[in-house]
Write a protein that holds these residues in place. Structure first.
Motif, PDB file in Angstrom:
ATOM      1  N   UNK A  35       0.858  -1.176   0.000  1.00 25.48           N
ATOM      2  CA  UNK A  35       0.000   0.000   0.000  1.00 25.48           C
ATOM      3  C   UNK A  35       0.889   1.219   0.000  1.00 25.48           C
ATOM      4  N   UNK A  36       0.279   2.381  -0.156  1.00 27.63           N
ATOM      5  CA  UNK A  36       1.066   3.609  -0.221  1.00 27.63           C
ATOM      6  C   UNK A  36       1.757   3.908   1.102  1.00 27.63           C
ATOM      7  N   UNK A  37       1.382   3.214   2.170  1.00 24.15           N
ATOM      8  CA  UNK A  37       1.993   3.451   3.467  1.00 24.15           C
ATOM      9  C   UNK A  37       3.264   2.623   3.673  1.00 24.15           C
ATOM     10  N   UNK A  38       3.506   1.631   2.833  1.00 21.40           N
ATOM     11  CA  UNK A  38       4.668   0.778   3.004  1.00 21.40           C
ATOM     12  C   UNK A  38       5.951   1.550   2.733  1.00 21.40           C
ATOM     13  N   UNK A 130      -7.566   1.612 -18.800  1.00 19.87           N
ATOM     14  CA  UNK A 130      -7.680   0.662 -17.691  1.00 19.87           C
ATOM     15  C   UNK A 130      -6.413   0.640 -16.843  1.00 19.87           C
ATOM     16  N   UNK A 131      -5.258   0.714 -17.479  1.00 18.84           N
ATOM     17  CA  UNK A 131      -3.991   0.759 -16.744  1.00 18.84           C
ATOM     18  C   UNK A 131      -3.932   2.013 -15.878  1.00 18.84           C
ATOM     19  N   UNK A 132      -4.336   3.148 -16.437  1.00 18.90           N
ATOM     20  CA  UNK A 132      -4.340   4.401 -15.666  1.00 18.90           C
ATOM     21  C   UNK A 132      -5.337   4.333 -14.514  1.00 18.90           C
ATOM     22  N   UNK A 133      -6.516   3.803 -14.773  1.00 18.48           N
ATOM     23  CA  UNK A 133      -7.511   3.663 -13.708  1.00 18.48           C
ATOM     24  C   UNK A 133      -6.967   2.812 -12.560  1.00 18.48           C
ATOM     25  N   UNK A 134      -6.258   1.759 -12.917  1.00 25.00           N
ATOM     26  CA  UNK A 134      -5.690   0.878 -11.905  1.00 25.00           C
ATOM     27  C   UNK A 134      -4.733   1.657 -11.001  1.00 25.00           C
ATOM     28  N   UNK A 135      -3.870   2.461 -11.604  1.00 25.37           N
ATOM     29  CA  UNK A 135      -2.909   3.228 -10.810  1.00 25.37           C
ATOM     30  C   UNK A 135      -3.611   4.281  -9.961  1.00 25.37           C
ATOM     31  N   UNK A 136      -4.511   5.028 -10.571  1.00 25.05           N
ATOM     32  CA  UNK A 136      -5.204   6.123  -9.872  1.00 25.05           C
ATOM     33  C   UNK A 136      -5.919   5.602  -8.634  1.00 25.05           C
ATOM     34  N   UNK A 137      -6.488   4.411  -8.739  1.00 25.84           N
ATOM     35  CA  UNK A 137      -7.256   3.853  -7.624  1.00 25.84           C
ATOM     36  C   UNK A 137      -6.375   3.529  -6.417  1.00 25.84           C
ATOM     37  N   UNK A 138      -5.063   3.424  -6.614  1.00 25.82           N
ATOM     38  CA  UNK A 138      -4.161   3.041  -5.538  1.00 25.82           C
ATOM     39  C   UNK A 138      -3.634   4.222  -4.727  1.00 25.82           C
ATOM     40  N   UNK A 139      -3.969   5.454  -5.138  1.00 22.87           N
ATOM     41  CA  UNK A 139      -3.440   6.639  -4.445  1.00 22.87           C
ATOM     42  C   UNK A 139      -4.602   7.395  -3.809  1.00 22.87           C
ATOM     43  N   UNK A 140      -4.755   7.294  -2.489  1.00 22.97           N
ATOM     44  CA  UNK A 140      -5.864   7.990  -1.825  1.00 22.97           C
ATOM     45  C   UNK A 140      -5.565   9.475  -1.657  1.00 22.97           C
ATOM     46  N   UNK A 141      -6.578  10.223  -1.314  1.00 23.79           N
ATOM     47  CA  UNK A 141      -6.432  11.669  -1.165  1.00 23.79           C
ATOM     48  C   UNK A 141      -5.426  12.058  -0.089  1.00 23.79           C
TER      49      UNK A 141
END
Length: 550
Positions: A35-38, A130-141
């Motif tokens: 996750x982005x916290x790692x 779809x690749x961009x959507x996948x990445x965008x979904x992994x970065x929260x506000x």
């Protein structure tokens, strides 16, 4: 080596790949244990973002692979797929080999919903989304500013693909969610997609983390605002309501950030051909030189190989026939495919345009003498494309090269010891500053209150002076339309330009060689203002509606 570490990350190591080109366009998920916290998340997310960029270049394992499962790596490479759909059928280019599946129908504007190249292009766009959507979904506000900037870059990349879906197909698939392999895609309307794009791009330009001077190869504020200007330029087509004032203001914003450098203080590079050389990276954001290129798709003969991009255009315009030597242009590849359509050649030979135009003077045409086997031989290149399969039918375009620069000038003909690789190191410019100048001028001619007519003429004069033309001219709409083609030919603008001007279909449409399947050209139906939704997409989503007339 012109590519930074960001682009040297191997796409195969990213753990992402498209497994379907219709239906849900599902992806292998990003590692759920990260996750982005790692602690290692930043490096991991940089790799994931690299996939969003590399999908514009080639497939996950290099030029022989595709982001679309089971598809031809050449036909689905991003720039090449767009060229097939956007330029093939126009008055600017002629692909001479008609035995290639799907090509004749596109070249002649007689295509149907089962056209192979249209399906390949549609699939390439939505695989990238779809690749961009996948990445965008992994970065929260709540992520770090660096990750939020990366997310905004992915949003801009996604918007680019949605722009082409809007422009070419009108009513395509639309989703901003990460693929889950279960959720069925929705179809949007052109008006809905335009509204979403305007809001998305406005936020990205005015209130995002996009860099003013991005790292080379990445998108920044200029690129996103150029895309927004292009959206506004065609607003009348997309919504029925023109947006000339909005377009002019966005162009003015970009211009204000570039004036004072380069040719005559215009922000343009001194030499037109330098912008299409193997050293053109220096004119892109982060390249260290005059920043005429606002957004580029990188090319590198060793580390960024592709059968698309600028390499596709370079290899296609070169041949080994009739004394032409590909090595003269720094290339070890020659496909012998693309010629100028007769109408484009005549646009440069028109009485209103002196033929010493630097954008034209390297072309090969007319009566040509060359040496072969110790003998002098003569051939004649015709202006018009009378038959398929004949390299002499149509002038040979020289625009992209793999030649280096010396003091900003292309090193023409220096083949002694020159590296002539099988691929190209020339970047493809998605947007250039000269395009922005021409957009602004069109807005002025259409009465935009935020555009000044005298200023618009000065901007067009910059472009013509850079081409070596210091003649006087009247800035009329007809002149501007021709000038836009002379400056931007083969740069993915012509089809939407002709539609915007009412010259693609309708009662005032222009006619060119082989348009409508007739050698001398004929009128085509209004249905061709949009490409058809591919048959395979409708088979997977039977609730989708086909575009009118197909």
């Amino acid at each position: 080596m012109k590519l930074n570490k960001f682009f040297l990350i191997g796409a195969a190591a990213l753990g992402m790949g498209v497994t379907s080109c219709v239906g849900d366009l599902d992806l292998k998920p990003i590692d759920p244990n990260k996750t982005y916290e790692d602690p290692e998340s930043l490096e991991f997310m940089q790799s994931a973002l690299a996939e969003c960029y590399s999908a514009l270049i080639s497939g996950p394992t290099g030029p022989g692979s595709s982001i679309v499962s089971g598809a031809d790596a050449g036909f689905t490479s991003y720039v090449r797929a767009l060229f097939n759909m956007n330029v093939f059928g126009t008055d600017e280019t002629f692909w001479i080999w008609w035995n290639d599946l799907g090509v004749p129908d596109l070249v002649q504007d007689t295509y149907a919903a089962d056209n192979t190249l249209i399906y390949a292009g549609y699939s390439a766009l939505f695989a990238h989304i779809a690749i961009c959507n996948q990445f965008i979904s992994q970065v929260p506000d709540g992520a770090s500013q660096e990750l939020l900037q990366m997310r905004d870059e992915a949003r801009a990349l996604r918007a680019l693909s949605y722009y082409w879906a809007l422009d070419l197909f009108g009513n395509p698939t639309f989703t901003v969610d990460a693929p889950d392999g279960v959720t069925a895609p929705n179809q949007t309307t052109r008006a809905e997609l335009y509204a979403w794009m305007e809001q998305e791009l406005t936020e990205l330009v005015d209130n995002s983390y996009l860099a003013s001077t991005p790292i080379y190869g990445r998108v920044g504020k200029d690129g996103a605002e150029a895309l927004l200007a292009r959206l506004y330029l065609n607003a009348g087509v997309y919504t029925g309501t023109p947006a000339w004032d909005k377009c002019a203001q966005r162009c003015a914003n970009i211009i204000s950030r570039h004036q004072g450098t380069g040719f005559q203080g215009s922000g343009l590079v001194d030499n037109y051909h330098a912008v299409f050389s193997r050293d053109n990276h220096q004119y892109a954001p982060g390249g260290g030189g005059v920043n005429e290129v606002l957004w580029c798709i990188p090319g590198d003969s060793e580390h960024c190989q592709t059968y698309g991009g600028a390499f596709f255009l370079l290899a296609s315009e070169l041949s080994n026939n009739y004394g032409m030597t590909p090595e003269y242009y720094g290339s070890g590849a020659q496909w012998g495919c693309l010629k100028a359509r007769g109408q484009l050649t005549e646009r440069f030979m028109d009485e209103a345009n002196p033929q010493n135009d630097d954008r034209f003077n390297r072309w090969i045409g007319g009566d040509v003498t060359y040496e072969s086997d110790g003998e002098q031989k003569e051939v004649t290149y015709s202006v018009h494309n009378t038959v398929a399969g004949d390299w002499l039918a149509g002038y040979t375009v020289i625009k992209w090269t793999n030649l280096g620069l010396i003091n900003g000038e292309v090193d023409w003909g220096n083949t002694l010891g020159l590296d002539c690789p099988s691929f190209s190191s020339c970047d493809f410019a998605v947007f250039r500053l000269s395009d922005i100048y021409l957009m602004y001028a069109e807005c002025a001619l259409n009465g935009a209150s935020s555009a000044n007519s005298a200023t618009a003429k000065t901007y067009v004069q910059y472009i013509r002076n850079r081409a070596g033309l210091y003649d006087s001219f009247d800035l009329t709409m007809d002149f501007l339309q021709d000038e836009r083609s002379r400056e931007l030919y083969w740069e993915l603008t012509r089809r939407s330009d002709l539609i915007r001007w009412g010259k693609w279909t309708g009662t005032n449409q222009a006619v060119w060689d082989w348009k409508g399947g007739v050698a001398e050209g004929t009128n085509i139906s209004d249905r061709y203002n949009l490409l058809p939704i591919p048959t395979n997409v409708l088979a997977a989503q039977p609730y989708f509606q086909q575009n009118p007339g197909y």
